[in-house]
Design a protein around this motif. Structure first.
Motif, PDB file in Angstrom:
ATOM      1  N   VAL A 116      45.164  37.667  -8.298  1.00 19.07           N
ATOM      2  CA  VAL A 116      44.760  36.416  -7.643  1.00 19.07           C
ATOM      3  C   VAL A 116      45.831  35.369  -7.927  1.00 19.07           C
ATOM      4  O   VAL A 116      46.037  34.977  -9.081  1.00 19.07           O
ATOM      5  CB  VAL A 116      43.383  35.944  -8.135  1.00 19.07           C
ATOM      6  N   LEU A 117      46.516  34.945  -6.876  1.00 20.39           N
ATOM      7  CA  LEU A 117      47.600  33.977  -7.026  1.00 20.39           C
ATOM      8  C   LEU A 117      47.095  32.544  -6.930  1.00 20.39           C
ATOM      9  O   LEU A 117      46.094  32.264  -6.264  1.00 20.39           O
ATOM     10  CB  LEU A 117      48.664  34.205  -5.946  1.00 20.39           C
ATOM     11  N   ASP A 118      47.809  31.649  -7.560  1.00 22.30           N
ATOM     12  CA  ASP A 118      47.618  30.207  -7.376  1.00 22.30           C
ATOM     13  C   ASP A 118      48.692  29.748  -6.400  1.00 22.30           C
ATOM     14  O   ASP A 118      49.854  29.549  -6.778  1.00 22.30           O
ATOM     15  CB  ASP A 118      47.743  29.477  -8.708  1.00 22.30           C
ATOM     16  N   TYR A 146      35.046  36.050  -7.786  1.00 21.41           N
ATOM     17  CA  TYR A 146      36.360  35.574  -8.213  1.00 21.41           C
ATOM     18  C   TYR A 146      36.830  34.515  -7.223  1.00 21.41           C
ATOM     19  O   TYR A 146      36.806  34.726  -6.005  1.00 21.41           O
ATOM     20  CB  TYR A 146      37.353  36.728  -8.282  1.00 21.41           C
ATOM     21  N   HIS A 147      37.245  33.375  -7.753  1.00 24.48           N
ATOM     22  CA  HIS A 147      37.617  32.224  -6.930  1.00 24.48           C
ATOM     23  C   HIS A 147      39.106  31.936  -7.021  1.00 24.48           C
ATOM     24  O   HIS A 147      39.786  32.355  -7.962  1.00 24.48           O
ATOM     25  CB  HIS A 147      36.852  30.977  -7.384  1.00 24.48           C
ATOM     26  N   VAL A 159      47.650  48.025  -5.886  1.00 24.33           N
ATOM     27  CA  VAL A 159      47.433  46.593  -6.111  1.00 24.33           C
ATOM     28  C   VAL A 159      47.056  45.901  -4.810  1.00 24.33           C
ATOM     29  O   VAL A 159      47.645  46.156  -3.752  1.00 24.33           O
ATOM     30  CB  VAL A 159      48.694  45.931  -6.712  1.00 24.33           C
ATOM     31  N   ILE A 160      46.064  45.017  -4.893  1.00 22.78           N
ATOM     32  CA  ILE A 160      45.688  44.132  -3.793  1.00 22.78           C
ATOM     33  C   ILE A 160      45.946  42.704  -4.261  1.00 22.78           C
ATOM     34  O   ILE A 160      45.413  42.286  -5.298  1.00 22.78           O
ATOM     35  CB  ILE A 160      44.211  44.310  -3.406  1.00 22.78           C
ATOM     36  N   ILE A 161      46.786  41.978  -3.525  1.00 20.57           N
ATOM     37  CA  ILE A 161      47.105  40.594  -3.877  1.00 20.57           C
ATOM     38  C   ILE A 161      46.252  39.653  -3.032  1.00 20.57           C
ATOM     39  O   ILE A 161      46.158  39.802  -1.801  1.00 20.57           O
ATOM     40  CB  ILE A 161      48.597  40.301  -3.669  1.00 20.57           C
ATOM     41  N   CYS A 162      45.624  38.693  -3.698  1.00 18.48           N
ATOM     42  CA  CYS A 162      44.755  37.721  -3.032  1.00 18.48           C
ATOM     43  C   CYS A 162      45.344  36.322  -3.197  1.00 18.48           C
ATOM     44  O   CYS A 162      45.716  35.924  -4.301  1.00 18.48           O
ATOM     45  CB  CYS A 162      43.357  37.757  -3.635  1.00 18.48           C
ATOM     46  N   ALA A 213      45.650  28.870 -12.907  1.00 16.06           N
ATOM     47  CA  ALA A 213      44.676  29.334 -11.922  1.00 16.06           C
ATOM     48  C   ALA A 213      45.092  30.642 -11.275  1.00 16.06           C
ATOM     49  O   ALA A 213      44.706  30.936 -10.151  1.00 16.06           O
ATOM     50  CB  ALA A 213      44.471  28.256 -10.856  1.00 16.06           C
ATOM     51  N   TYR A 214      45.876  31.443 -11.973  1.00 13.67           N
ATOM     52  CA  TYR A 214      46.215  32.773 -11.477  1.00 13.67           C
ATOM     53  C   TYR A 214      45.860  33.804 -12.545  1.00 13.67           C
ATOM     54  O   TYR A 214      45.934  33.525 -13.737  1.00 13.67           O
ATOM     55  CB  TYR A 214      47.689  32.881 -11.074  1.00 13.67           C
TER      56      TYR A 214
END
Length: 322
Positions: free
Chosen positions: A146-148, A103-104, A222-225, A132-133
């Motif tokens: 996955v945040l932008d 995951y990018h 939850v894990i936020i990246c 892109a999130y």
């Protein structure tokens, strides 16, 4: 600001983790000679892809790494622009050798080289649009967001795009320097108002709130990246997301978020905020001298995350209340 474990020791667990995933940040590959950052830190542009190769080999050998997450900046801003596409593909080819999905997310250096729309496609982001999130759930107990971090920024959008104009106006108000990449004269957390950072936009904030609400209803951790760190204790002030405070205000409404993991600030860091959320900024692959590495894998348990790092990436135990 090196990451430390709770009590300085990573404790082995007798329990098997629910799953494990690989992590790497700031490869910033470029087929150019070694150089230095604006602070004088050596950077090994050609060697960084070797760090990624060792990461993939390590993850594959363990055979229990479910997926990997790349925390942005897969190529460097100094990469010759006529080689940008080639360099991105060269790095992605190495990720493809991993026996699982990767995951990018965007980093600022990605956006120096290629437009957002091109990157969403190249990075095979699991979204239904050019955004892109996104989020995904590898098991019933956990959800990843996955945040932008450059949703609102002066990078990656066309020069005549409304977001570019609005972001430049915002920077002009916050940063009086002619060079908007310079934090000179800015004090404390205001040093984050530089062009190489960005923000989570309003629509994405609403989306994040919905995801966290649903995760809470489902009883998920939850894990936020994010490429950009979101806690002043986990990174230098100049590396923080522009609106980290707004994002964390949403996060702190819920008890489901256990950790926020980021890249961008190459020295790494670890903090525990006032609401018990861990913030772990990952050490950069780019600044590893030949023969050394910075990558790791995270073992995920119901009540903690255990980052097992290599060489320059520090081991970190992140315990939390259920």
């Amino acid at each position: 600001m090196m990451a430390v474990t709770n009590g300085g020791v990573v404790h082995a667990s007798s329990r098997e983790p629910l799953f494990s995933f690989g992590v790497i940040a700031d490869v910033q590959y470029a087929d150019i000679p070694d150089g230095r950052s604006f602070l004088g830190v050596p950077r090994y542009y050609r060697h960084s892809i070797s760090v990624l190769q060792r990461a993939v080999n390590s993850w594959n050998k363990q055979q229990n790494i479910k997926f990997s997450i790349n925390f942005g900046d897969i190529i460097d801003g100094y990469c010759p622009k006529d080689k940008s596409l080639w360099a991105v593909q060269k790095v992605l080819d190495e990720f493809e050798k991993f026996d699982g999905p990767t995951y990018h997310m965007f980093g600022n250096h990605c956006l120096y080289n290629l437009p957002r729309s091109k990157l969403v496609s190249l990075l095979k982001m699991p979204t239904n649009s050019d955004r892109a999130y996104y989020d995904f759930s590898p098991c019933p107990e956990y959800r990843f967001v996955v945040l932008d971090a450059y949703d609102f920024s002066a990078l990656g959008w066309p020069r005549d795009h409304p977001v570019t104009a609005e972001a430049m106006k915002f920077l002009d108000e916050k940063n009086p320097n002619t060079d908007k990449n310079s934090p000179d004269g800015l004090v404390g957390v205001d040093r984050r108002f530089v062009m190489f950072n960005g923000a989570v936009g309003k629509e994405q904030l609403l989306w994040l709130n919905d995801v966290l609400h649903n995760a809470s209803l489902c009883g998920q951790n939850v894990i936020i990246c994010s490429h950009l760190p979101m806690d002043p204790g986990s990174a230098s002030f100049a590396a923080l997301m522009w609106n980290y405070d707004e994002v964390m205000a949403v996060v702190h409404q819920y008890k489901c978020v256990k950790a926020c993991i980021a890249g961008h600030d190459h020295t790494g860091g670890h903090s525990l905020d006032s609401h018990g959320v861990h913030h772990r900024t990952l050490e950069a692959a780019l600044e590893c001298p030949p023969g050394t590495s910075a990558f790791g894998h995270i073992k995920v348990y119901p009540d903690k995350l255990l980052l097992v790092g290599s060489d320059k990436m520090a081991d970190t135990e992140m315990c939390f209340e259920l």
